[in-house]
Motif scaffolding. Structure first.
Motif, PDB file in Angstrom:
ATOM      1  N   TRP A  46       0.836  -1.203   0.000  1.00  9.88           N
ATOM      2  CA  TRP A  46       0.000   0.000   0.000  1.00  9.88           C
ATOM      3  C   TRP A  46       0.869   1.251   0.000  1.00  9.88           C
ATOM      4  N   LEU A  60      -7.176   7.506  -1.233  1.00 10.89           N
ATOM      5  CA  LEU A  60      -6.549   6.486  -0.395  1.00 10.89           C
ATOM      6  C   LEU A  60      -5.134   6.932  -0.036  1.00 10.89           C
ATOM      7  N   PRO A  63      -0.184   4.736   4.110  1.00 13.32           N
ATOM      8  CA  PRO A  63      -0.207   4.385   5.538  1.00 13.32           C
ATOM      9  C   PRO A  63       0.581   5.349   6.401  1.00 13.32           C
ATOM     10  N   ILE A  66      -1.639   8.224   7.223  1.00 13.31           N
ATOM     11  CA  ILE A  66      -2.652   7.830   8.213  1.00 13.31           C
ATOM     12  C   ILE A  66      -2.027   7.705   9.596  1.00 13.31           C
ATOM     13  N   PRO A 242     -10.017  11.766   4.018  1.00 14.96           N
ATOM     14  CA  PRO A 242      -9.901  10.301   3.985  1.00 14.96           C
ATOM     15  C   PRO A 242      -8.915   9.757   5.009  1.00 14.96           C
ATOM     16  N   ASP A 243      -7.913  10.565   5.390  1.00 12.76           N
ATOM     17  CA  ASP A 243      -6.967  10.074   6.392  1.00 12.76           C
ATOM     18  C   ASP A 243      -7.666   9.863   7.740  1.00 12.76           C
ATOM     19  N   ILE A 246      -9.967   6.618   7.322  1.00  7.40           N
ATOM     20  CA  ILE A 246      -9.221   5.361   7.312  1.00  7.40           C
ATOM     21  C   ILE A 246      -8.528   5.138   8.658  1.00  7.40           C
ATOM     22  N   ILE A 249     -11.100   3.609  10.833  1.00  7.46           N
ATOM     23  CA  ILE A 249     -11.346   2.212  10.458  1.00  7.46           C
ATOM     24  C   ILE A 249     -10.224   1.318  10.982  1.00  7.46           C
ATOM     25  N   LEU A 250      -8.972   1.764  10.828  1.00  5.63           N
ATOM     26  CA  LEU A 250      -7.850   0.970  11.311  1.00  5.63           C
ATOM     27  C   LEU A 250      -7.874   0.833  12.836  1.00  5.63           C
TER      28      LEU A 250
END
Length: 281
Positions: A46, A60, A63, A66, A242-243, A246, A249-250
């Motif tokens: 990713w 997206l 990582p 994020i 989006p960061d 996500i 979610i993580l």
């Protein structure tokens, strides 16, 4: 004569010695390493795809981006508040839902009349989607904590209930007959035969219920919440971040895995008497 307590303590010492032996530690470490391979490979792929421009950063992020978002929330102190309030809601909903499922499931599992009376209704209610409860709970209890915790409890209740009923009704009749031959009282019969036989199904139901509890907490935190990981999802959506989405979610994934691992450890400790593949050295 050796008492049951002494036998239990001896078993505990034997289990601890096995786990702390070189072979036990190697087996545990090997399991952790194998379980980490796929997530690490996916994260690396990713990150590389994001750095190479194959992924749109506004859809997206990498990582590393994020992770930086999570660290920024940690530094400003908001991360602990969101995580703790979500954990509290899940814990309370899980406790209430499991407690209710144990009582109702035990009655339905033991009494055929209770099963015929209650089970059709529960099976119908079980099919209702989680979001369908949201407007009703808001009307009944407002947008405060009671409605959120009640929604989570509903999600937890049904898998625990189903597994308890299945576990009790699946007890081998021959075991019951052996207990009666030895003139065990109803309490002793329940303690020594029925509960141990139904325990694997009960713990499986708890793990399934906990998983649904994490799903239902998202719907619960859509009900006017001002804190929590579900609230962060809404904030990320409304601010087109989006960061943030996500990262939330993580965090759900990590917390869900950690709490499930706790139940899995309890399952191992509770069912180590079983002669099963998972308990082999």
């Amino acid at each position: 004569m050796i008492s049951e307590t002494q036998k239990w303590k001896a078993g505990e010492r034997a289990t601890a010695a096995k786990l702390l032996s070189p072979k036990g530690l190697f087996k545990k470490g090997r399991g952790i390493v194998l379980g980490s391979i796929l997530p690490v490979v996916l994260l690396i792929a990713w990150e590389l795809a994001a750095k190479a421009g194959l992924l749109a950063p506004h859809l997206l992020p990498a990582p590393s981006v994020i992770l930086e978002k999570i660290m920024s929330m940690y530094r400003d102190g908001s991360l602990f508040g969101h995580v703790s309030i979500t954990l509290t809601r899940v814990f309370l909903g899980f406790a209430i839902g499991t407690g209710a499922a144990v009582v109702v499931g035990a009655v339905v599992g033991y009494a055929k009349t209770a099963e015929q009376l209650l089970d059709p209704l529960f099976q119908a209610v079980r099919s209702i989607p989680s979001l369908a409860w949201v407007p009703l709970f808001i009307l009944w209890m407002g947008i405060g904590e009671p409605s959120k915790i009640s929604l989570i409890a509903v999600g937890v209740f049904f898998p625990v209930y189903l597994n308890i009923v299945a576990g009790i009704q699946g007890v081998d009749r021959k075991l019951i007959e052996v207990g009666k031959i030895y003139q065990l009282s109803p309490f002793q019969l329940t303690k020594r035969i029925i509960l141990p036989a139904a325990l694997p199904s009960f713990i499986t139901g708890m793990r399934s219920g906990l998983g649904l509890g994490w799903m239902f907490v998202v719907a619960a935190e859509l009900m006017g919440a001002s804190e929590g990981l579900g609230y962060l999802l809404v904030v990320g959506q409304n601010t087109y971040s989006p960061d943030t989405v996500i990262a939330s979610i993580l965090l759900f994934a990590v917390l869900g895995k950690v709490t499930d691992s706790v139940l899995k450890w309890i399952e191992y400790r509770s069912l180590k008497w079983q002669d099963s593949i998972s308990n082999q050295a």
